[in-house]
Write a protein that holds these residues in place. Sequence first.
Motif, PDB file in Angstrom:
ATOM      1  N   SER A   1      -4.076   5.121 -12.245  1.00 39.92           N
ATOM      2  CA  SER A   1      -4.107   5.030 -10.785  1.00 39.92           C
ATOM      3  C   SER A   1      -3.242   3.871 -10.314  1.00 39.92           C
ATOM      4  O   SER A   1      -3.212   2.804 -10.930  1.00 39.92           O
ATOM      5  CB  SER A   1      -5.543   4.819 -10.284  1.00 39.92           C
ATOM      6  OG  SER A   1      -6.334   5.953 -10.561  1.00 39.92           O
ATOM      7  N   ILE A   2      -2.564   4.106  -9.194  1.00 39.76           N
ATOM      8  CA  ILE A   2      -1.701   3.086  -8.589  1.00 39.76           C
ATOM      9  C   ILE A   2      -2.134   2.918  -7.137  1.00 39.76           C
ATOM     10  O   ILE A   2      -2.287   3.906  -6.409  1.00 39.76           O
ATOM     11  CB  ILE A   2      -0.228   3.501  -8.636  1.00 39.76           C
ATOM     12  CG1 ILE A   2       0.242   3.630 -10.084  1.00 39.76           C
ATOM     13  CG2 ILE A   2       0.643   2.515  -7.865  1.00 39.76           C
ATOM     14  CD1 ILE A   2       1.569   4.330 -10.228  1.00 39.76           C
ATOM     15  N   ALA A   3      -2.347   1.670  -6.740  1.00 43.42           N
ATOM     16  CA  ALA A   3      -2.641   1.355  -5.340  1.00 43.42           C
ATOM     17  C   ALA A   3      -1.559   0.411  -4.844  1.00 43.42           C
ATOM     18  O   ALA A   3      -1.421  -0.702  -5.352  1.00 43.42           O
ATOM     19  CB  ALA A   3      -4.023   0.714  -5.221  1.00 43.42           C
ATOM     20  N   LYS A   4      -0.802   0.857  -3.874  1.00 50.21           N
ATOM     21  CA  LYS A   4       0.309   0.050  -3.364  1.00 50.21           C
ATOM     22  C   LYS A   4       0.174  -0.069  -1.860  1.00 50.21           C
ATOM     23  O   LYS A   4      -0.140   0.916  -1.187  1.00 50.21           O
ATOM     24  CB  LYS A   4       1.645   0.711  -3.731  1.00 50.21           C
ATOM     25  CG  LYS A   4       2.866  -0.105  -3.355  1.00 50.21           C
ATOM     26  CD  LYS A   4       4.129   0.585  -3.827  1.00 50.21           C
ATOM     27  CE  LYS A   4       5.358  -0.236  -3.470  1.00 50.21           C
ATOM     28  NZ  LYS A   4       6.607   0.431  -3.916  1.00 50.21           N
ATOM     29  N   ASP A   5       0.417  -1.267  -1.333  1.00 51.33           N
ATOM     30  CA  ASP A   5       0.245  -1.436   0.110  1.00 51.33           C
ATOM     31  C   ASP A   5       1.334  -2.291   0.728  1.00 51.33           C
ATOM     32  O   ASP A   5       2.054  -3.022   0.049  1.00 51.33           O
ATOM     33  CB  ASP A   5      -1.136  -2.023   0.425  1.00 51.33           C
ATOM     34  CG  ASP A   5      -1.285  -3.465  -0.024  1.00 51.33           C
ATOM     35  OD1 ASP A   5      -0.491  -4.319   0.394  1.00 51.33           O
ATOM     36  OD2 ASP A   5      -2.217  -3.743  -0.811  1.00 51.33           O
ATOM     37  N   ILE A   6       1.431  -2.141   2.054  1.00 52.16           N
ATOM     38  CA  ILE A   6       2.242  -3.033   2.879  1.00 52.16           C
ATOM     39  C   ILE A   6       1.261  -3.925   3.613  1.00 52.16           C
ATOM     40  O   ILE A   6       0.416  -3.437   4.386  1.00 52.16           O
ATOM     41  CB  ILE A   6       3.095  -2.234   3.877  1.00 52.16           C
ATOM     42  CG1 ILE A   6       4.051  -1.313   3.124  1.00 52.16           C
ATOM     43  CG2 ILE A   6       3.862  -3.174   4.800  1.00 52.16           C
ATOM     44  CD1 ILE A   6       4.782  -0.338   4.029  1.00 52.16           C
ATOM     45  N   GLY A   7       1.342  -5.208   3.354  1.00 53.07           N
ATOM     46  CA  GLY A   7       0.354  -6.103   3.945  1.00 53.07           C
ATOM     47  C   GLY A   7       0.707  -7.548   3.696  1.00 53.07           C
ATOM     48  O   GLY A   7       1.867  -7.871   3.418  1.00 53.07           O
ATOM     49  N   PRO A   8      -0.274  -8.415   3.780  1.00 54.66           N
ATOM     50  CA  PRO A   8      -0.001  -9.846   3.648  1.00 54.66           C
ATOM     51  C   PRO A   8       0.321 -10.293   2.229  1.00 54.66           C
ATOM     52  O   PRO A   8       0.851 -11.379   2.022  1.00 54.66           O
ATOM     53  CB  PRO A   8      -1.308 -10.486   4.129  1.00 54.66           C
ATOM     54  CG  PRO A   8      -2.346  -9.461   3.820  1.00 54.66           C
ATOM     55  CD  PRO A   8      -1.694  -8.142   4.068  1.00 54.66           C
TER      56      PRO A   8
END
Length: 275
Positions: free
Chosen positions: A85-92
């Motif tokens: 599983s991969i969790a990728k985000d745009i954030g701080p």
Amino acid sequence: MEDTILVLEFPIFGEDFDHLGDATLRIRESLLKALNTSILNGSIGREKEIVRKSGICLYEAEANIVIHAKFGFIKTILYKQKIVSIAKDIGPGINNLILALKPGYSTASEKARMLGFGAGMGLKNIEKISDFFFLTSTFGKGTYLLFEVWRNDNTFGGVKMKIRKLIEELKLEVLTNFKEEDLDKIVEKAYTCDLLSNVLSKAEEETTWITVQSNINVVGVATIKRIPIIIVTESNTPEEETLKKAELNSIIIARTKLSSFEVSGQLYNLLKKQN
């Protein structure tokens, strides 16, 4: 080449607490259905257990995006051998990865805390439960998290020896703190080399790395190549920073007084005998 059975991907939106857990539930349902109907299906209890472990990690990853990021996605791939599983985000992003993995540390908002989040155990739980854990982040931009749950009792091709057995047979001195489950990780092959670029390009994943190098960069390479154990030869002593980084990434560093040539020969014979 790994056998891909199922690929799932869901968008996750920041502060969407009303739908937190939806992606996890849909992934869990799809995984159970795929495993129960697949030719790979083993015992029902075992399949439920690896999906349960994946589900816990997925929920924590999904919550992290909702709590901290503006937007992200979770992608889960079911292979013959494991669930990735991969969790990728745009954030701080995360300013201090070591601190972020410290139990109890949290930067959750007041709103999240009022909803019962922010205990500071999410990333630590994922690291603890999963069989492989990789976390990187760019402060001010976003975070990338990868974790795997392995079908460990599956005798798929290539699996030969647990790290626990390898350490015992080679009489290695383990220098890093480790979790019991790290010792149950399985390796089949080894790659002996002191040039990091060669290891990056040629070493197979989930192999044993034998090297005289002991600087912090070996951990970075091992993390990228998913190498679970590094054997440092000729009694070299890694710096404390190297050992801490290895522990953070669940990589075992062990030492031997033997040369790379000698320990390579021993390991070759050991794995050959296992065959």
